[in-house]
Design a protein around this motif. Sequence first.
Motif, PDB file in Angstrom:
ATOM      1  N   THR A  72      41.924  31.612  47.370  1.00  0.00           N
ATOM      2  CA  THR A  72      43.006  31.124  48.158  1.00  0.00           C
ATOM      3  C   THR A  72      42.754  30.638  49.568  1.00  0.00           C
ATOM      4  N   LEU A  73      41.589  31.589  50.102  1.00  0.00           N
ATOM      5  CA  LEU A  73      41.151  31.205  51.454  1.00  0.00           C
ATOM      6  C   LEU A  73      40.747  29.873  51.369  1.00  0.00           C
ATOM      7  N   ALA A  84      50.422  30.016  51.350  1.00  0.00           N
ATOM      8  CA  ALA A  84      49.168  30.767  50.925  1.00  0.00           C
ATOM      9  C   ALA A  84      49.323  31.987  50.043  1.00  0.00           C
ATOM     10  N   ILE A  85      50.563  32.759  50.600  1.00  0.00           N
ATOM     11  CA  ILE A  85      50.939  34.043  50.026  1.00  0.00           C
ATOM     12  C   ILE A  85      51.455  33.600  48.625  1.00  0.00           C
ATOM     13  N   THR A  94      43.229  27.156  51.282  1.00  0.00           N
ATOM     14  CA  THR A  94      44.140  26.796  52.305  1.00  0.00           C
ATOM     15  C   THR A  94      43.456  26.900  53.548  1.00  0.00           C
ATOM     16  N   LEU A 132      45.500  36.072  55.957  1.00  0.00           N
ATOM     17  CA  LEU A 132      46.069  36.205  54.845  1.00  0.00           C
ATOM     18  C   LEU A 132      46.127  37.664  54.573  1.00  0.00           C
ATOM     19  N   VAL A 143      51.906  30.781  56.888  1.00  0.00           N
ATOM     20  CA  VAL A 143      51.049  31.556  55.667  1.00  0.00           C
ATOM     21  C   VAL A 143      51.866  31.795  54.670  1.00  0.00           C
TER      22      VAL A 143
END
Length: 460
Positions: A413-414, A388-389, A417, A424, A385
């Motif tokens: 972002t979701l 994504a962060i 990714t 997330l 993850v």
Amino acid sequence: MKVRTRFAPSPTGFIHLGNIRSALYPWAFARSQGGTFILRIEDTDLERSSQAAVDVILEGMRWLGLDPDEGPFFQMQRMDRYREVIAQMREQGLVYPCYMSVAELDALRERQMAAKEKPRYDGTWRPEPGKTLPVPPEGVQPVLRFRNPVGGSVVWEDKVKGRIEISNDELDDLVIARPDGTPTYNFCVVVDDIDMRITHVIRGDDHVNNTPRQINIFRALGQEPPVYAHLPTVLNEQGEKMSKRNGAKAVTQYRDEGYLADGVVNYLARLGWSHGDDEIFSREQFLAWFDLDHLGKSAAQFDEAKLRWVNAQHMKATADDALALLVRPLLEKRGIAPDERLPAICGLFKDRCDTTLVLADWAQRFYVDVEPNADEAAKHVTDGVRPAIGMLAKMLEGCPWTKEDIAEAVKETLRATGLKMPQLAMPVRVLVMGTAQTPSLDAVLALSLRQKVLDRLRRA
Ligand SMILES: Nc1ncnc2c1ncn2[C@@H]1O[C@H](COP(=O)(O)OP(=O)(O)OP(=O)(O)O)[C@@H](O)[C@H]1O
């Protein structure tokens, strides 16, 4: 007749929830009837009474909003008045001097007990027509005894306990003044209740035994006694009578533990009184509903878990600004200077807090750097993850700092990714707030400072 009630504590230490419930009901009854609530401090036990204890009583009552309309009156300041009434009773033959010594009284009691009789004063010094009294001993100051009526009984319709009838044969000729002239408890109470024009005496049922004696003194003084309501005892969690002597907490300690005054008032109101099935109500509703006809008859046991639950309901119902006013000093005590975000922070978290201390713990997380909970971090902040962060951090750099824009950045972002929201949201909450157990991510981030959020995300 205008209702006049009183709370009459003795200032001998602190006051606990059992005591203060005996203030709450007379206060509520006076308020609900447009009457007057009087505070009277029964401080004649000089050895045990103190000004510090008076202050603690006043502080507890002020915190809960039980303000008296009259008083505090102090019995020690009314001694002249008691002496005046004693003199008047002497003149009217309502009292008589008794020279029986303590040793004689003890011997009398022993004789009566041996004969399986109830120990009581035998009337040796009570004047009666045609009776010759003993000669008073030299140099002995007598006590004054009240001529209790002979025969018949004292009856009253108690608002809690129903009809109570006590035979006069059960009642001694009560000592109303000691050898040095100081008045005794039951007598002072009656003079006060008459002078203060008390219409309803609402007090703990530890006073039931005093009531027939007091009623007889009322009548002797030519007054009708007030209405009585003797409240059942408040028991502690072990089922004993709640008392200073067995570990009860001071009322103000509940304030220090983060309880709301309205929550405690609601809890105590229900501990001995009911309005249908209503459990949660405001102070205004309580005053609109309170009456003496729905007082409970059996002893009520204190339950701290229930108090916490009631308080939690009041936390939810309290305005954000009002909560912020209570939480601010708690944070300041911890060396934190809260800013204008505090009311909104309180609003976001109040649903999950049962005291203001718990709410302050949450608010604190917005003002100091919290270490992420190690277990939660290990579970949620995984290698999968991290990219994504990083991407979210990049997006948040330039995004307007509103809940909506932050929500948009998270969605973006979701989408990019292919992660699901919790994948997330959980790690981001752990990184920023120290735990994943928070309200929605966008709301929490919007109330956090952007720089702090970016720092925490980049560190991951
Ligand atoms: N456990 C209790 N439950 C209900 N009422 C109580 C309880 N303890 C005291 N009261 C009431 O509180 C009021 C004030 O009483 P007071 O100041 O004399 O306290 P107290 O009886 O000395 O308390 P404690 O037993 O803790 O020393 C009185 O009306 C008394 O009946």
